[in-house]
Scaffold this active site. Structure first.
Site, PDB file in Angstrom:
ATOM      1  N   ASN A 253       0.840  -1.209   0.000  1.00 22.58           N
ATOM      2  CA  ASN A 253       0.000   0.000   0.000  1.00 22.58           C
ATOM      3  C   ASN A 253       0.869   1.251   0.000  1.00 22.58           C
ATOM      4  O   ASN A 253       0.606   2.214  -0.731  1.00 22.58           O
ATOM      5  CB  ASN A 253      -0.899   0.019   1.234  1.00 22.58           C
ATOM      6  CG  ASN A 253      -2.061  -0.952   1.153  1.00 22.58           C
ATOM      7  OD1 ASN A 253      -2.371  -1.484   0.092  1.00 22.58           O
ATOM      8  ND2 ASN A 253      -2.696  -1.190   2.283  1.00 22.58           N
TER       9      ASN A 253
ATOM     10  N   ASN B 156       2.304  -0.558  13.255  1.00 19.12           N
ATOM     11  CA  ASN B 156       1.286  -1.409  12.633  1.00 19.12           C
ATOM     12  C   ASN B 156       1.069  -2.718  13.380  1.00 19.12           C
ATOM     13  O   ASN B 156       1.150  -3.800  12.806  1.00 19.12           O
ATOM     14  CB  ASN B 156       1.687  -1.694  11.179  1.00 19.12           C
ATOM     15  CG  ASN B 156       0.585  -1.364  10.193  1.00 19.12           C
ATOM     16  OD1 ASN B 156      -0.601  -1.424  10.533  1.00 19.12           O
ATOM     17  ND2 ASN B 156       0.966  -1.027   8.985  1.00 19.12           N
TER      18      ASN B 156
ATOM     19  N   ALA C 193      -1.690  14.628  13.671  1.00 24.41           N
ATOM     20  CA  ALA C 193      -0.428  13.915  13.795  1.00 24.41           C
ATOM     21  C   ALA C 193       0.642  14.859  14.316  1.00 24.41           C
ATOM     22  O   ALA C 193       0.689  16.035  13.946  1.00 24.41           O
ATOM     23  CB  ALA C 193      -0.008  13.329  12.453  1.00 24.41           C
TER      24      ALA C 193
ATOM     25  N   ALA D 206      -5.836   3.486   5.850  1.00 15.79           N
ATOM     26  CA  ALA D 206      -5.548   4.914   5.958  1.00 15.79           C
ATOM     27  C   ALA D 206      -4.169   5.174   6.548  1.00 15.79           C
ATOM     28  O   ALA D 206      -3.473   6.118   6.162  1.00 15.79           O
ATOM     29  CB  ALA D 206      -6.615   5.607   6.802  1.00 15.79           C
ATOM     30  N   GLY D 207      -3.744   4.348   7.506  1.00 17.99           N
ATOM     31  CA  GLY D 207      -2.425   4.520   8.089  1.00 17.99           C
ATOM     32  C   GLY D 207      -1.319   4.314   7.078  1.00 17.99           C
ATOM     33  O   GLY D 207      -0.304   5.033   7.073  1.00 17.99           O
ATOM     34  N   ASP D 208      -1.487   3.317   6.199  1.00 18.70           N
ATOM     35  CA  ASP D 208      -0.506   3.085   5.141  1.00 18.70           C
ATOM     36  C   ASP D 208      -0.472   4.266   4.179  1.00 18.70           C
ATOM     37  O   ASP D 208       0.595   4.696   3.734  1.00 18.70           O
ATOM     38  CB  ASP D 208      -0.849   1.807   4.365  1.00 18.70           C
ATOM     39  CG  ASP D 208      -0.958   0.588   5.260  1.00 18.70           C
ATOM     40  OD1 ASP D 208      -0.240   0.528   6.277  1.00 18.70           O
ATOM     41  OD2 ASP D 208      -1.766  -0.306   4.936  1.00 18.70           O
TER      42      ASP D 208
END
Length: 306
Positions: free
Chosen positions: A46, A172, A235, A260-262
Site C-alpha cells: 500500500n 502497525n 499527527a 488509511a495509516g498506510d
C-alpha cells in the site's frame, strides 16, 4: 523457486513485507454476502503504491506463491508503477485476507500461516542490492509473520544502513499475529532504532501503556524522526530534540478506515523524498489518508488511461 530479478539501477524507496489477496464482500457483511471483489492487501505494498502514484521510483520486495493470486498481486502492483523484487515459491501459497467492512469496527480475517512471504529469510536482501536506495520501509507486521521474518527485519536494518539508506518503520501492530509480550518488546526495539517511525497513539497505548504523544516520545527517545498519528485529531512529529510539530487532521466522512495509516505513511514519505518541511510532510500524509478513508478499498482506483 524464482529468484529476485537482476539488479539494474537503484529505486528511491524499497518497501518490504507481505501482500495478500483481499476478498471484500459486495454490499453486506461476509456472513450474508453472495458476491465479493478480489483485490490486494499489504501494508508495505500500500505504501509502495501510494509513493509510486506521486511519481517516485518504488520497489516492493517480498515473496509470493507461484499461484494465480500471486499473479494477480504482481500484475496489480505493476499497473500501479511499482517495481517488483519478488521471489515466487511453488511450495508455499500466497496469503489471503477477508475483510468485513464497517466504519466503527471493521473486521479482518487472515489466512496467511505458512505463506510464501512468511518464509523470507535473512539473506533475502543485501546491502549491495540496497546501494543507492534512499529509504527502506517495513512495518511491525513483517517480524510477526515468522521467526525467520523477524531475523530478516533485523538484518534489513543493518543492510539498509550499510547501504546508506534511511530505515522507515510503521509499528502497525496486528494483535492476532503474536503475543502481546512479543509484540511490545519487538515493536519498541524496532521503532526506537528507526530513522523514521510511525505509530498510532491508540496502538501505542494498547501495547506500551503510553497515552499521549509526549509519553510515546519519551518511551522511544532514540528514533530520529517519530510521527505519532492520533486518528481524526491529527499527527505530531518529533524530529530529534526540536519542538514537536502538530498538524490537525482534515474533517472526513469516513467510508472505511482500513488502509488509511498506510496511505498516511506513503504521503509523508513521498513528501520527504521531495525535501518538504516537516509540517508539509504531515499535511501530505493527511491528504493521502483522506483519499483512502472515503472509499471501501485500501488503494484509490487507478485513473483511466487517456
Amino acid at each position: 523457486m524464482n529468484p529476485l530479478p537482476p539488479l539494474t539501477s537503484a529505486p528511491e524507496i524499497v518497501c518490504v513485507g507481505e501482500t495478500m489477496a483481499l476478498i471484500t464482500p459486495s454490499g453486506t457483511g461476509l456472513a450474508e454476502a453472495t458476491a465479493a471483489t478480489v483485490g490486494l492487501a499489504g501494508a508495505e505494498s500500500n505504501v509502495a503504491a501510494g509513493v509510486a502514484a506521486t511519481g517516485h521510483r518504488v520497489v516492493w520486495a517480498s515473496r509470493l506463491g507461484a499461484d494465480p493470486l500471486g499473479d494477480r498481486i504482481a500484475s496489480e502492483l505493476e499497473r500501479r508503477r511499482v517495481e517488483l523484487w519478488v521471489e515466487r515459491d511453488a511450495d508455499a501459497p500466497t496469503g489471503v485476507m477477508f475483510k468485513d467492512p464497517g466504519v466503527e469496527s471493521s473486521s479482518v480475517y487472515y489466512y496467511r500461516r505458512g505463506s510464501a512471504a512468511s518464509r523470507m529469510e535473512t539473506a533475502f536482501l543485501s546491502s549491495e542490492r540496497l546501494e543507492g536506495v534512499r529509504i527502506v520501509h517495513t512495518t511491525g507486521i513483517t517480524p510477526a509473520l515468522s521467526p525467520s521474518c523477524r531475523e530478516m527485519v533485523d538484518r534489513l536494518y543493518a543492510d539498509a544502513r550499510a547501504a546508506g539508506a534511511l530505515v522507515s518503520f510503521d509499528v502497525n501492530d496486528r494483535r492476532p499475529l503474536w503475543s502481546m509480550a512479543d509484540a511490545a518488546e519487538t515493536l519498541a526495539r524496532l521503532a526506537d532504532a528507526a530513522d523514521i517511525a510511525f505509530v498510532g497513539r491508540d496502538e501505542a497505548e494498547r501495547i506500551w501503556g503510553t497515552a499521549t504523544p509526549a509519553e510515546i516520545r519519551a518511551f522511544l527517545p532514540h528514533c530520529a524522526l517519530l510521527v505519532v498519528k492520533d486518528g481524526d485529531i491529527g499527527a505530531t512529529a518529533y524530529d530529534g530534540d526540536a519542538d514537536p510539530v502538530f498538524v490537525p487532521a482534515p474533517v472526513v466522512d469516513v467510508v472505511e478506515p482500513v488502509g488509511a495509516g498506510d496511505a498516511f505513511a506513503s504521503g509523508f514519505l513521498a513528501a520527504t523524498l521531495d525535501g518538504a518541511d516537516l509540517a508539509s510532510c504531515l499535511s501530505a500524509g493527511h491528504a493521502a489518508a483522506e483519499r483512502v478513508l472515503t472509499i471501501a478499498a485500501d488503494l484509490p482506483p487507478l485513473e483511466p488511461v487517456a
